[in-house]
Design an enzyme around this catalytic site. Structure first.
Site, PDB file in Angstrom:
ATOM      1  CB  SER A 159      50.647  24.435  78.670  1.00  0.00           C
ATOM      2  OG  SER A 159      49.703  25.488  78.708  1.00  0.00           O
ATOM      3  CE  LYS A 160      51.170  24.332  87.655  1.00  0.00           C
ATOM      4  NZ  LYS A 160      52.340  24.353  88.566  1.00  0.00           N
TER       5      LYS A 160
END
Length: 460
Positions: free
Chosen positions: A243-244
């Site tokens: 994920s970011k």
């Protein structure tokens, strides 16, 4: 039956490798079966959705060659269609208004958890024969809830997870329209998949809890649900979900760092699917081999070292003229305009590189001045070798400027000065390329302008 698959990202952040793998498999399945691949942008989260995120999705898919046959469709442009289906469901008694407030629902859930029960809506406003509903509160706009079956099971044969069965009594009546009338995610997905005639839904297993609810809505609408394949998560190198927040990069950053699109396809394919022990394969082979029966059941773990190795193999496999097209971009980023030598230069140096950016760095001395390090100058440019370097500069100024002519000049100077090849070749490399390690010296020099080589040798 024509296979119809879809990729349906939410444009609420940049698209990373974990997301794009969820595009790769439905694209590949459609291509392998001469089907149709559809792109659908699920942009109903107005606060978080952005056009910039949509642009990165389209840019990343275009770079990887995953362009859709249909779309992009945007959910926000289909609101009238959703409301039409909602009205039809209301007319058939498949949905009902629920006036329970958020505060009442929270209090209900607290009581259920205190009693060690599963928190869920209790059907207070669900109409039943002989049941008296509470009085409708004034000034309250209701949500619409789907009348989920109370008995039996909802089941599907997942192409990854196998047979999955959920008892309907475990599912409460899902909110499918908010008080302002806007439809909710699970409802929109069903209408989209129905209208777009999706035959196979291949998506991440974070959606698996939505599937029984969506199947029940499909069946209420008299439509057979698609085939489902829920893909295991892609983890980052630390073992966390990619994920970011956990450091994932936009897909387009890999392009900018010099990775080839076919290498990315190869690497991503192996993050959750396999064809025997094959590690390196072309896009064409992947599409020839791909099916849903060999999808993995365990999470794939991203490994940048492995990605770089795969990219290096694809650089070696890539036709030199094609590779030159990929290297031209990084060269221009350095302020260098490539010329007709580029394919030959790529052929000479590509075995030493794992990205096109690294390859462009190798080619920089052909176009820009070099400054050898003081350590290399001290080690290789000794007083003992300077006479030979001067003699070589004179010889190269007059020889045939071919690989063979340069090799002959080197040999003559070595003989005249009683040196072995490394004693002369290393300082020549340092002066001309700025490094003591290069491919075969005659091949390296032959692709230079003669005047540039002679001038650098005279700088000893």
């Amino acid at each position: 039956m024509t296979v119809r698959t879809r990729f349906a990202p939410s444009p609420t952040g940049f698209i990373h490798l974990g997301n794009i793998r969820s595009a790769l498999y439905p694209w590949a399945f459609a291509r392998a079966n001469r089907g149709v691949f559809i792109l659908r942008i699920e942009d109903t989260d107005l606060e978080r959705s952005s056009q910039a995120a949509v642009d990165v999705i389209l840019e990343g898919m275009n770079w990887l060659g995953l362009m859709p046959d249909e779309g992009p469709y945007y959910q926000m442009q289909r609101m009238e269609r959703y409301k039409q289906v909602l009205a039809e469901m209301q007319a058939k008694g498949l949905v009902y208004p629920c006036y329970m407030s958020v505060e009442e629902l929270d209090a209900l859930r607290e009581r259920q958890m205190a009693a060690k029960e599963k928190p869920r809506y209790d059907g207070t406003w669900r109409p039943e024969p002989g049941k008296a509903l509470p009085p409708i509160p004034e000034g309250v706009k209701p949500v619409l809830r789907f009348r989920n079956p109370k008995d039996g099971v909802v089941a599907w044969d997942d192409k990854v997870k196998g047979r999955v069965e959920i008892r309907n009594e475990e599912l409460d009546d899902l909110v499918i329209a908010r008080p302002d009338g806007t439809p909710t995610y699970n409802f929109c997905v069903v209408v989209d998949d129905m209208d777009m005639r999706i035959t196979h839904v291949i998506r991440g297993d974070d959606h698996v809890n939505n599937t029984p609810r969506q199947i029940n809505i499909f069946r209420a609408l008299g439509v057979e649900p698609p085939v489902y394949a829920h893909l295991p998560t892609v983890l980052n190198e630390q073992g966390e979900k990619m994920s970011k927040r956990h450091g994932a990069k936009p897909v387009t950053q890999y392009r900018d760092e010099g990775f080839l699109p076919d290498a990315m396809i190869n690497y991503l394919a192996r993050l959750g699917w396999s064809h025997g022990d094959d590690e390196i394969f072309t896009r064409e082979q992947f599409l020839q081999w791909f099916d849903l029966d060999h999808l993995g059941t365990s999470a794939g773990r991203f490994d940048e070292a492995k990605l770089r190795w795969v990219n290096a193999q694809h650089m070696k496999m890539t036709d030199d003229a094609t590779l030159a097209g990929f290297v031209a971009g990084p060269l221009r980023q350095m302020g260098i305009e490539p010329d007709g030598r580029l394919s030959a230069l790529c052929a000479l140096f590509k075995d030493r590189c794992d990205t096109t950016v690294a390859l462009a760095q190798w080619l920089r001395p052909y176009y820009q001045d070099v400054t050898p390090s003081e350590a290399d100058r001290a080690q290789y440019l000794t007083d003992a070798v300077r006479p030979a370097l001067a003699a070589l500069a004179d010889a190269l100024a007059q020889c045939d400027w071919t690989k063979e002519g340069i090799a002959a000049a080197l040999k003559a100077v070595l003989g005249a000065h009683g040196l072995k090849m490394p004693q002369l070749a290393m300082p020549v490399r340092v002066l001309v390329m700025g490094t003591p390690q290069t491919p075969s010296l005659d091949a390296v020099l032959a692709l230079f302008d003669r005047e540039k080589v002679v001038a650098r040798l005279k700088n000893a």
